[in-house]
Each structure stands twice: as C-alpha cells, then as structure tokens.
Design an enzyme around this catalytic site. Structure first.
Site, PDB file in Angstrom:
ATOM      1  N   THR A   1       0.848  -1.199   0.000  1.00  0.00           N
ATOM      2  CA  THR A   1       0.000   0.000   0.000  1.00  0.00           C
ATOM      3  C   THR A   1       0.880   1.244   0.000  1.00  0.00           C
ATOM      4  OG1 THR A   1      -1.878  -1.082   1.024  1.00  0.00           O
ATOM      5  CG2 THR A   1      -1.654   1.282   1.428  1.00  0.00           C
TER       6      THR A   1
ATOM      7  N   GLN B   1      -4.234  -7.306  -6.451  1.00  0.00           N
ATOM      8  CA  GLN B   1      -4.759  -7.805  -5.181  1.00  0.00           C
ATOM      9  C   GLN B   1      -6.142  -7.202  -4.917  1.00  0.00           C
ATOM     10  OE1 GLN B   1      -3.334  -6.755  -1.240  1.00  0.00           O
ATOM     11  NE2 GLN B   1      -2.947  -8.897  -0.786  1.00  0.00           N
TER      12      GLN B   1
ATOM     13  N   HIS C   1      -7.156 -10.983  -1.355  1.00  0.00           N
ATOM     14  CA  HIS C   1      -6.564 -10.531  -0.082  1.00  0.00           C
ATOM     15  C   HIS C   1      -7.441 -11.064   1.055  1.00  0.00           C
ATOM     16  CE1 HIS C   1      -4.568  -8.383   2.969  1.00  0.00           C
ATOM     17  NE2 HIS C   1      -4.537  -7.169   2.463  1.00  0.00           N
TER      18      HIS C   1
ATOM     19  N   ASN D   1      -4.392 -10.146   7.032  1.00  0.00           N
ATOM     20  CA  ASN D   1      -4.163  -8.872   7.721  1.00  0.00           C
ATOM     21  C   ASN D   1      -5.392  -8.214   8.334  1.00  0.00           C
ATOM     22  OD1 ASN D   1      -1.573  -9.363   7.001  1.00  0.00           O
ATOM     23  ND2 ASN D   1      -1.502  -7.877   5.330  1.00  0.00           N
TER      24      ASN D   1
ATOM     25  N   TYR E   1      -8.518  -7.856   7.313  1.00  0.00           N
ATOM     26  CA  TYR E   1      -9.525  -7.193   6.490  1.00  0.00           C
ATOM     27  C   TYR E   1     -10.765  -8.103   6.357  1.00  0.00           C
ATOM     28  CZ  TYR E   1      -5.859  -3.815   5.871  1.00  0.00           C
ATOM     29  OH  TYR E   1      -4.889  -2.876   6.143  1.00  0.00           O
TER      30      TYR E   1
ATOM     31  N   ARG F   1      -3.841 -14.697  -0.526  1.00  0.00           N
ATOM     32  CA  ARG F   1      -2.905 -14.358   0.553  1.00  0.00           C
ATOM     33  C   ARG F   1      -3.597 -14.516   1.901  1.00  0.00           C
ATOM     34  NH1 ARG F   1       0.588  -8.968   2.233  1.00  0.00           N
ATOM     35  NH2 ARG F   1       2.594 -10.027   2.132  1.00  0.00           N
TER      36      ARG F   1
ATOM     37  N   ASN G   1      -4.182  -5.490  12.510  1.00  0.00           N
ATOM     38  CA  ASN G   1      -5.522  -4.906  12.586  1.00  0.00           C
ATOM     39  C   ASN G   1      -6.401  -5.602  13.624  1.00  0.00           C
ATOM     40  OD1 ASN G   1      -5.430  -2.694  10.724  1.00  0.00           O
ATOM     41  ND2 ASN G   1      -5.249  -4.208   9.094  1.00  0.00           N
TER      42      ASN G   1
ATOM     43  N   GLY H   1       8.663  -7.380   0.253  1.00  0.00           N
ATOM     44  CA  GLY H   1       7.905  -6.137   0.353  1.00  0.00           C
ATOM     45  C   GLY H   1       8.815  -4.933   0.408  1.00  0.00           C
ATOM     46  N   ARG H   2       9.215  -4.558   1.628  1.00  0.00           N
ATOM     47  CA  ARG H   2      10.015  -3.340   1.802  1.00  0.00           C
ATOM     48  C   ARG H   2      11.264  -3.299   0.923  1.00  0.00           C
ATOM     49  NH1 ARG H   2       8.943  -3.436   8.177  1.00  0.00           N
ATOM     50  NH2 ARG H   2       8.965  -5.621   7.579  1.00  0.00           N
TER      51      ARG H   2
END
Ligand code: 8OZ
Length: 368
Positions: free
Chosen positions: A27, A101, A177, A180, A182, A229, A237, A319-320
């Site tokens: 994101t 995603q 997705h 996490n 959601y 995922r 969250n 990711g990062r």
C-alpha cells in the site's frame, strides 16, 4: 551471478514467471485522489520493478465500500480499469507479469472514507483497535455495522466484477486478499465474527464467505489465474483466533478444489516478527496445498535462496526491499547491498521515496 533456484523460471497455475522473486503487495496511497485510479506516476513505479518474476499490486478496493485508507486505488470503475491497463502494458513491455490484489477492508475504515459517510461494515459490530489514514490524519477505526446476510451477495458480486475488470485491464491474474485483518479475515476469525447465522460459529460457517468469494472469482476467470494471501498467525488490525492452526488447515483444504495458482502466506506478524505461536506450523499449511507456495515476511538474500533451494516453498515475495530497490532481482543475484528504506515516504506523496530510488547502475554512475 547466482545459479540459485530462486532465479530460475517457475509456473504457478496459468502464470509463467521468469524467476521466483515476487514483489509483495504494498500500500503506497498514491492513486489519483479524485477517482482512485492509477496515474502515470504509478505506471512508472511498477514498470521500474518489472524484473520481478511476478508483481502483486498494492491492495485495490473492489468497491467504494471496500476502501479503508485515503488514495488507495480501486478496480471497479472505467477510469480505474484504464489506469491499470497502462500499468499492465508497461510491465508486460518489460517482460514482467502482474496480478492485482482484490481488497475489501471491512471494519478497517472510517465514515469519512465511506460512500455517504456510512459506517464501515463487518461480520459483527465489533470495533478493531486499529487506525487508518483519512487523508489528513490517522484516526481510530470506529465500531462497524454488522452486515445483514442479505447484503453479502452484493459484496460477492463486487468480487466477481472486480475480477472481470482485472481481465479487462490486462492483468495476468488476481490475488484474493484474505489476510491482515480485512473483511475476509474478519469472517474467518472467531474474535471478529460472532454471527449466529450461516456465516458464523463453526469453522465451516466462518469460511463460507471466503468460499463464496472463491466461487465468484474463479467463476469469472479460472483457478489458474487466482492466488490467495493469508496471514494465519498475524494479529494485524487487531485480529485473532482461538485456534488458528485448525482454522487455516481447514481454509487450505477448502482451497484445493479450486486449483489455485498459488498460496501466499505472511509468515508470523505482518511486517514484523517471524515468530509463530505454539501449536502453529506453516509447513503443515504449505504441505496441505496443491498449488505453488509463496512465502513472505522478512526474507533476505540468504534466507530466500535457502527457502527455495530446500523445497520449503516455490516463490518468495519481498515487500520493503522492493520499495527501496527497483532492481531488487539484480541486487539479489549479485548479493549486492540494498538501498535503505525511507519510512517517511511510505504512504502518500509523489515521486519522492516512490520512483526515485536508484538502481545499482544509476548509483554507480552517480558515484563516478
Ligand atoms: C499498510 C498500510 C495500509 C494497508 C495490508 C493493505 O496490510 C495493507 C496495508 C498495509 O494488507
């Protein structure tokens, strides 16, 4: 140069990849503010990273209701399809592959981000102890409204339409997705799902929403173009479950008849510790699955090579490192140093900290 298997081609369902280094969904909150459509800046960002075997786009809302943060892109309008088409064309022109995603945030939102200032929706009216960014500031996520069962077919239809839109936009597939904390994860877990209808209670009931999403998405394309995922042991969250190993074993078993392209697991805490709680076993979950296995969370050169060479997984998502290194694949092959991540420019803003990280080549020219 390395001859590690990480850099060899792979096939996941219908998706052929030139290597096993995947760009994880990230994101970045840089879509066009007026319409949540990808813009030229986003095209450049993804194009720069097309050396990945596969790019998974940032999470993209399937509907206005599915949005939980300012300036995240959608995949429900013509403008958004058009914007994404430019992204997929650019990535394909560079020999890359890209899936989108599909995202519904559920309770991780705020009325200021919802159509008509409505309350966010969730399986049950239980607030998450979490925060979102509304475009001006970080705000707490308020108590959501519990979905009426009669509203669920509409959300499933949004997943179906989003999949059709992804095909129109030229993607190589979609990633569901379900991680996490959601909406899908909120249905799966017994901390956020207290429903007493067919969508709550037993694991079979809590997985019903996911099954309906899978029916819709796979029905609109085919399993070979669909990945998923999950983050079985993450508390991102404010999500938790009384028995995540049992829950996610059943989830993976229910995936198999869909013959999905891949199973993507966030190993440990999302973006944090790789530690797994007692009684948890990711190897068991991977072993239950009948498609390609994709690992994510804190991998580096050595651990990624080892994970694929050992046969533990087929693909590794970064990711990062991909935020700060557009040429990550080259750097991994050479075991070269990585650029440092600038945390201040992660979310929102323009080119700074987005498309201006140098490749090795650019850095060496600049050093001369
Ligand atoms: C960071 C900030 C906002 C959203 C996720 C889509 O965790 C996200 C996300 C990450 O899956």
């Amino acid at each position: 140069m390395s001859d590690a298997k990480l850099f060899s081609p792979a096939v996941a369902g219908a998706i052929e990849m030139k290597n096993r280094v995947v760009m994880a969904p990230l994101t970045r909150n840089r879509a066009q503010p007026e319409n949540d459509a990808p813009r030229d800046l986003n095209v450049e960002y993804y194009e720069q990273r097309a050396d990945a075997g596969l790019i998974i786009t940032e999470a993209s809302q399937i509907s206005p209701q599915g949005k939980g943060y300012a300036w995240t892109p959608g995949i429900y309008s013509d403008d958004q399809i058009e914007g994404w088409k430019k992204v997929t064309d650019a990535v394909h022109a560079k020999g890359g592959k890209i899936v989108i995603q599909l995202w519904h945030v559920g309770r991780i939102s705020h009325p200021v981000l919802q159509p008509g200032g409505a309350d966010p929706v969730a399986p049950s009216a239980i607030a998450a102890d979490s925060k979102t960014f509304d475009g001006t500031q970080f705000v707490g996520t308020p108590k959501p409204r519990a979905l009426d069962a009669s509203e669920i077919p509409g959300i499933i239809e949004d997943y179906r339409t989003a999949t059709v839109n992804a095909r129109k936009a030229g993607f190589d597939g979609v990633e569901i997705h379900a991680a996490n904390g959601y909406l899908i994860d909120q249905f799966l877990r017994d901390s956020s799902n207290k429903r007493d209808d067919a969508y709550g209670g037993s694991i079979e009931n809590r997985t019903r929403f996911l099954k309906e999403v899978l029916d819709a998405v796979v029905g609109a394309w085919d399993g070979g173009h669909v990945g998923i995922r999950l983050s079985p042991f993450s508390n991102a969250n404010d999500i938790s479950d009384s028995n995540p190993q049992e829950l996610f074993s059943q989830v993976v078993r229910l995936l198999n008849p869909y013959n999905l392209a891949y199973l993507h697991l966030v190993e440990g805490q999302t973006g944090g510790s790789r530690e797994i709680p007692e009684g948890g076993d990711l190897g068991v979950l991977y072993a239950l699955f009948n498609g390609a296995r994709m690992a994510n969370n804190g991998y580096d050169h050595d651990s990624a090579i080892e994970a694929v060479d050992s046969g533990a997984v087929d693909l590794v998502a970064f990711g990062r490192p991909f935020i700060a290194n557009p040429d990550l694949v080259t750097r991994l092959k050479k075991n070269a140093a990585l650029n440092e991540l600038d945390r201040d420019t992660l979310y929102g803003g323009g080119a700074k900290g987005y498309t201006d990280y140098p490749t090795l080549e650019q850095a060496s020219v600049a050093a001369e």
